[in-house]
Enzyme design. Structure first.
Site, PDB file in Angstrom:
ATOM      1  N   GLY A 178     -14.714 -17.906  44.767  1.00 14.36           N
ATOM      2  CA  GLY A 178     -15.468 -17.265  44.081  1.00 14.36           C
ATOM      3  C   GLY A 178     -16.866 -17.976  44.143  1.00 14.36           C
ATOM      4  CG  HIS A 190     -14.506 -20.271  37.369  1.00 14.59           C
ATOM      5  ND1 HIS A 190     -13.822 -21.377  37.323  1.00 14.59           N
ATOM      6  CD2 HIS A 190     -15.543 -20.467  38.045  1.00 14.59           C
ATOM      7  CE1 HIS A 190     -14.542 -22.238  37.854  1.00 14.59           C
ATOM      8  NE2 HIS A 190     -15.597 -21.898  38.352  1.00 14.59           N
ATOM      9  CD  GLU A 191     -16.798 -17.430  40.449  1.00 19.67           C
ATOM     10  OE1 GLU A 191     -17.881 -18.061  40.217  1.00 19.67           O
ATOM     11  OE2 GLU A 191     -15.757 -18.131  40.941  1.00 19.67           O
ATOM     12  CD  GLN A 229     -20.594 -21.898  41.233  1.00 23.72           C
ATOM     13  OE1 GLN A 229     -19.902 -20.717  41.313  1.00 23.72           O
ATOM     14  NE2 GLN A 229     -19.811 -22.813  41.614  1.00 23.72           N
TER      15      GLN A 229
END
Ligand code: GNR
Ligand code: NI
Length: 174
Positions: free
Chosen positions: A47, A139-140, A52
């Site tokens: 992912g 999480h993303e 990021q």
């Protein structure tokens, strides 16, 4: 002209910032999704969220296919993802993060979620996820809200991991 982005490593303010919704999935957003997928495959990871790669729009990509085991790619691209349902049942799984290299810890999250989003074609779509995909999409989405998996750990564990990453950076192991 590069087909991939550089991945931002902790500590960096962009990883703590909230990403803003996209107004539409236009050609620029599609290009970003494709470049994020290339970056994720190269890393490799399952992912990747816009923060990021130093971008602050609400875009994420995922692919859980095991390419190294000959599975065909199954890319998932999301803009403006929203969790519209989560199970009461919880799940603990070991997580890692490309922005916190070589650090892993158990994270507890809702076991199953239903996510509403705009797909790469700009159409409303929904995904119901369990297992690793459920952890990954949560999480993303956390990344898009400036949250990292280490934020769920004790400050002792979190600081230990962040210090280890600093040491790795200085030793140029990355
Ligand atoms: O590659 C990744 N693996 C992973 C494992 C368990 C739960 C979440 C993830 S996402 C991570 C890549 C990443 O940092 N995405 O933001
Ligand atoms: Ni991550």
């Amino acid at each position: 002209m590069s087909n991939s982005y550089d991945i931002i490593i902790v500590p960096d303010p962009v990883l703590k910032q909230t990403a803003q919704p996209v107004s539409k999935v236009d050609a620029a957003v599609q290009k970003q999704m494709d470049k994020m997928l290339a970056t994720m495959y190269e890393a490799p990871g399952i992912g990747l969220a816009a923060n990021q790669v130093n971008l602050l729009n609400r875009v994420l990509v995922m692919d859980l296919a095991r390419k190294d085991e000959g599975e065909a790619p199954t890319p998932i691209c999301m803009a403006n993802p929203e969790i519209i349902w989560e199970s009461e049942e919880l799940s603990v799984m070991q997580e890692g993060c490309l922005s916190i290299p070589q650090q892993y810890a158990d994270v507890e999250r809702p076991a199953r979620v239903r996510v509403k989003y705009l797909n790469r074609e700009g159409k409303q779509d929904e995904l119901e996820a369990d297992g690793l995909l459920s952890h990954c999409v949560q999480h993303e989405i956390d990344h898009l809200n400036g949250v990292l998996f280490v934020d769920y750990l004790s400050s002792l564990k979190r600081n230990m991991m962040l210090r280890k990453v600093q040491k790795l950076k200085k030793q140029m192991v990355l």
